[in-house]
Design a protein around this motif. Structure first.
Motif, PDB file in Angstrom:
ATOM      1  N   ALA A 173       0.858  -1.186   0.000  1.00  0.00           N
ATOM      2  CA  ALA A 173       0.000   0.000   0.000  1.00  0.00           C
ATOM      3  C   ALA A 173       0.892   1.234   0.000  1.00  0.00           C
ATOM      4  N   TYR A 174       0.472   2.260  -0.737  1.00  0.00           N
ATOM      5  CA  TYR A 174       1.243   3.492  -0.797  1.00  0.00           C
ATOM      6  C   TYR A 174       1.174   4.262   0.525  1.00  0.00           C
ATOM      7  N   ASN A 175       2.154   5.136   0.725  1.00  0.00           N
ATOM      8  CA  ASN A 175       2.230   5.981   1.924  1.00  0.00           C
ATOM      9  C   ASN A 175       2.197   5.158   3.208  1.00  0.00           C
ATOM     10  N   THR A 176       3.069   4.135   3.247  1.00  0.00           N
ATOM     11  CA  THR A 176       3.142   3.293   4.449  1.00  0.00           C
ATOM     12  C   THR A 176       4.574   2.972   4.851  1.00  0.00           C
ATOM     13  N   CYS A 177       5.564   3.450   4.101  1.00  0.00           N
ATOM     14  CA  CYS A 177       6.953   3.081   4.370  1.00  0.00           C
ATOM     15  C   CYS A 177       7.622   4.089   5.303  1.00  0.00           C
ATOM     16  N   SER A 178       8.169   3.600   6.386  1.00  0.00           N
ATOM     17  CA  SER A 178       8.780   4.475   7.393  1.00  0.00           C
ATOM     18  C   SER A 178      10.249   4.784   7.129  1.00  0.00           C
ATOM     19  N   HIS A 179      10.777   4.368   6.001  1.00  0.00           N
ATOM     20  CA  HIS A 179      12.136   4.784   5.664  1.00  0.00           C
ATOM     21  C   HIS A 179      12.174   6.281   5.353  1.00  0.00           C
ATOM     22  N   LEU A 180      11.078   6.810   4.810  1.00  0.00           N
ATOM     23  CA  LEU A 180      10.926   8.242   4.529  1.00  0.00           C
ATOM     24  C   LEU A 180      12.001   8.794   3.600  1.00  0.00           C
ATOM     25  N   CYS A 181      12.416   8.007   2.611  1.00  0.00           N
ATOM     26  CA  CYS A 181      13.418   8.475   1.663  1.00  0.00           C
ATOM     27  C   CYS A 181      12.878   9.673   0.881  1.00  0.00           C
ATOM     28  N   ARG A 182      13.695  10.684   0.730  1.00  0.00           N
ATOM     29  CA  ARG A 182      13.255  11.957   0.158  1.00  0.00           C
ATOM     30  C   ARG A 182      12.904  11.864  -1.326  1.00  0.00           C
ATOM     31  N   TYR A 183      13.336  10.801  -1.983  1.00  0.00           N
ATOM     32  CA  TYR A 183      13.126  10.665  -3.421  1.00  0.00           C
ATOM     33  C   TYR A 183      12.073   9.616  -3.762  1.00  0.00           C
ATOM     34  N   CYS A 184      11.422   9.029  -2.784  1.00  0.00           N
ATOM     35  CA  CYS A 184      10.562   7.861  -2.997  1.00  0.00           C
ATOM     36  C   CYS A 184       9.344   8.181  -3.860  1.00  0.00           C
ATOM     37  N   TYR A 185       9.016   7.260  -4.778  1.00  0.00           N
ATOM     38  CA  TYR A 185       7.830   7.421  -5.625  1.00  0.00           C
ATOM     39  C   TYR A 185       6.561   6.945  -4.930  1.00  0.00           C
ATOM     40  N   ALA A 186       6.703   6.081  -3.921  1.00  0.00           N
ATOM     41  CA  ALA A 186       5.532   5.454  -3.291  1.00  0.00           C
ATOM     42  C   ALA A 186       5.047   6.202  -2.058  1.00  0.00           C
ATOM     43  N   ASN A 187       5.827   7.144  -1.578  1.00  0.00           N
ATOM     44  CA  ASN A 187       5.467   7.961  -0.416  1.00  0.00           C
ATOM     45  C   ASN A 187       5.528   9.435  -0.797  1.00  0.00           C
ATOM     46  N   TYR A 188       4.562  10.200  -0.329  1.00  0.00           N
ATOM     47  CA  TYR A 188       4.626  11.637  -0.603  1.00  0.00           C
ATOM     48  C   TYR A 188       3.933  12.460   0.481  1.00  0.00           C
ATOM     49  N   ASP A 189       3.427  11.785   1.535  1.00  0.00           N
ATOM     50  CA  ASP A 189       2.675  12.476   2.578  1.00  0.00           C
ATOM     51  C   ASP A 189       3.020  11.856   3.926  1.00  0.00           C
ATOM     52  N   GLU A 190       3.924  12.508   4.679  1.00  0.00           N
ATOM     53  CA  GLU A 190       4.391  11.925   5.933  1.00  0.00           C
ATOM     54  C   GLU A 190       3.281  11.832   6.989  1.00  0.00           C
ATOM     55  N   LYS A 191       2.321  12.729   6.959  1.00  0.00           N
ATOM     56  CA  LYS A 191       1.198  12.625   7.898  1.00  0.00           C
ATOM     57  C   LYS A 191       0.353  11.394   7.580  1.00  0.00           C
ATOM     58  N   ALA A 192       0.147  11.154   6.292  1.00  0.00           N
ATOM     59  CA  ALA A 192      -0.607   9.963   5.878  1.00  0.00           C
ATOM     60  C   ALA A 192       0.154   8.700   6.262  1.00  0.00           C
ATOM     61  N   ILE A 193       1.469   8.720   6.124  1.00  0.00           N
ATOM     62  CA  ILE A 193       2.275   7.565   6.506  1.00  0.00           C
ATOM     63  C   ILE A 193       2.087   7.260   7.988  1.00  0.00           C
ATOM     64  N   ALA A 194       2.155   8.303   8.820  1.00  0.00           N
ATOM     65  CA  ALA A 194       1.983   8.107  10.267  1.00  0.00           C
ATOM     66  C   ALA A 194       0.605   7.532  10.576  1.00  0.00           C
ATOM     67  N   ARG A 195      -0.442   8.055   9.913  1.00  0.00           N
ATOM     68  CA  ARG A 195      -1.802   7.534  10.144  1.00  0.00           C
ATOM     69  C   ARG A 195      -1.910   6.082   9.704  1.00  0.00           C
ATOM     70  N   ASN A 196      -1.366   5.792   8.549  1.00  0.00           N
ATOM     71  CA  ASN A 196      -1.474   4.434   8.031  1.00  0.00           C
ATOM     72  C   ASN A 196      -0.714   3.430   8.894  1.00  0.00           C
ATOM     73  N   VAL A 197       0.490   3.796   9.306  1.00  0.00           N
ATOM     74  CA  VAL A 197       1.276   2.893  10.150  1.00  0.00           C
ATOM     75  C   VAL A 197       0.564   2.647  11.477  1.00  0.00           C
ATOM     76  N   ALA A 198      -0.060   3.687  12.022  1.00  0.00           N
ATOM     77  CA  ALA A 198      -0.816   3.528  13.272  1.00  0.00           C
ATOM     78  C   ALA A 198      -2.034   2.623  13.081  1.00  0.00           C
ATOM     79  N   ASN A 199      -2.511   2.541  11.845  1.00  0.00           N
ATOM     80  CA  ASN A 199      -3.702   1.746  11.536  1.00  0.00           C
ATOM     81  C   ASN A 199      -3.346   0.336  11.055  1.00  0.00           C
ATOM     82  N   HIS A 200      -2.087  -0.018  11.161  1.00  0.00           N
ATOM     83  CA  HIS A 200      -1.650  -1.357  10.755  1.00  0.00           C
ATOM     84  C   HIS A 200      -1.898  -2.361  11.872  1.00  0.00           C
ATOM     85  N   ASP A 201      -2.504  -3.458  11.530  1.00  0.00           N
ATOM     86  CA  ASP A 201      -2.747  -4.560  12.465  1.00  0.00           C
ATOM     87  C   ASP A 201      -2.148  -5.818  11.842  1.00  0.00           C
TER      88      ASP A 201
END
Length: 292
Positions: A243-271
Motif C-alpha cells: 500500500a502506498y504511503n506506508t513506508c517508514s524509511h521516509l526516503c526523500r526521493y521515494c515514488y511510493a510515499n509523498y505524505d508523511e502525515k498519511a504515513i503516520a496515520r497508516n502505520v498507526a492503523n496497521h494490524d
C-alpha cells in the motif's frame, strides 16, 4: 501468479510479521489504490513465486524457510546518507544480510538495485563511480546482477527538491557513469542493466533489463508469464500486495510515499493480524478472488 512484496512499501523491513501471518492464513487482501472499496483476495495456493523489494531484508531472513515458494529478493543499496534516507539502516548490515541469504537461497535468487542515481554537489559523478565500485566489490559472488536507474520526477521529489538539490545528468555525466559502471560490473563478474531508462546507457554496454524477467520467472517456476504492461519495465506481470504511503524509511526521493502525515496515520492503523496491510475489511468492501 507472481506476487510483488512490494513496490508500494517495504514489507520485509516493516511488515514481516503481517506477511508471515497471511502466509499461515492462506491469503492476502489488497485494496485497490484507486478504488478503495474494491479488494483483491490473493490465495497462497495461486502464487507461483514472490518478489521482495526492500532496503532492509533482515527481519525476514530467519523466516525464509517458512515461504514455500520460489523467492527473488531484490535489495536496494544506495550510497546516500540520512539527508536523503532518514531511516535506512547501516548498509554494512544490509550487505551482511545479503551474504546470509546467499547461503540460504543461492545467488540466483538475489539481486541488488543501485537506484536512483541522484547527482548533486554532495553526490557528484565521481562519488557514484567510487560507491558503485565499492558495492560491486562487496557483493561479488553473492548476487548475479545489479540494476540501476536515474532519479525521476515524482511528487515526493518535487516536494523535497530543495533538500535533494539535484541536477539532471549532462551527456558527459551519462557517459562517465555508463563507462564507469560497466567497467566495475565486468571487473567483478556482475551483470548490470538499467530499469525503465529506455536504453539510455546502452551505447556503453549497459542494456535495459527486468529484475523479474520472463527468463528468470521461467527458470524459477517453469511457467511462462506475460510482460508487465502496466509498468513497462521488463518484468513479468505481478500482483502487488503493498500500500502506498506506508513506508517508514521516509526516503526523500521515494515514488511510493509523498505524505508523511498519511504515513503516520497508516502505520498507526496497521494490524499484523488483519487480512489487509492497513486497516480492516468493512461492510461496504467488495472482495474478489484474484485469478492466477
Amino acid at each position: 501468479m507472481i506476487v510483488n512484496a512490494s513496490s508500494r512499501t517495504d514489507i520485509p523491513a516493516f511488515f514481516s510479521t503481517w506477511f508471515l501471518n497471511r502466509l499461515k492464513a492462506g491469503y492476502f487482501d489488497v485494496r485497490n489504490p484507486f478504488a478503495s472499496q474494491m479488494v483483491s483476495r490473493i490465495f497462497v495456493e495461486d502464487i507461483d513465486a514472490f518478489m521482495f523489494c526492500t532496503k532492509n531484508p533482515l527481519p525476514l531472513i530467519d523466516h525464509l524457510h517458512e515461504i514455500e515458494k520460489p523467492i527473488l529478493m531484490d535489495v536496494t543499496i544506495t550510497p546516500y546518507h540520512q539527508d536523503f534516507e532518514p531511516n535506512v539502516i547501516d548498509k554494512k548490515k544490509i550487505i551482511e544480510g545479503l551474504w546470509k541469504m546467499n547461503r540460504i537461497l543461492g545467488k540466483e535468487s538475489l539481486s541488488v538495485r543501485y537506484d536512483p542515481i541522484i547527482l548533486s554537489d554532495r553526490y557528484p559523478v565521481e562519488y557514484h563511480l567510487r560507491a558503485f565500485e565499492k558495492l560491486c566489490t562487496l557483493v561479488e559472488g553473492c548476487v548475479e546482477s545489479i540494476s540501476v536507474s536515474f532519479l525521476d520526477d515524482y511528487k515526493n521529489v518535487r516536494k523535497n527538491a530543495r533538500e535533494l538539490a539535484f541536477h539532471q545528468p549532462t551527456p558527459e555525466e551519462f557517459e562517465a557513469i555508463g563507462k564507469g559502471f560497466a567497467q566495475s560490473a565486468a571487473r567483478h563478474h556482475l551483470q548490470v542493466f538499467t530499469c525503465c531508462e529506455k536504453g539510455i546507457l546502452a551505447e556503453y554496454g549497459i542494456l535495459e533489463g527486468g529484475c523479474f524477467s520472463m527468463k528468470k520467472a521461467y527458470a524459477m517456476t517453469g511457467k511462462v508469464f506475460k510482460k508487465w504492461k502496466a509498468r513497462d519495465c521488463g518484468c513479468v506481470e505481478m500482483a502487488d500486495i503493498g500500500a502506498y504511503n506506508t513506508c517508514s524509511h521516509l526516503c526523500r526521493y521515494c515514488y511510493a510515499n509523498y505524505d508523511e502525515k498519511a504515513i503516520a496515520r497508516n502505520v498507526a492503523n496497521h494490524d499484523p493480524d488483519s487480512s489487509l496491510l492497513i486497516g480492516h475489511l468493512g461492510p461496504g468492501d467488495e472482495i474478489k478472488r484474484r485469478k492466477p
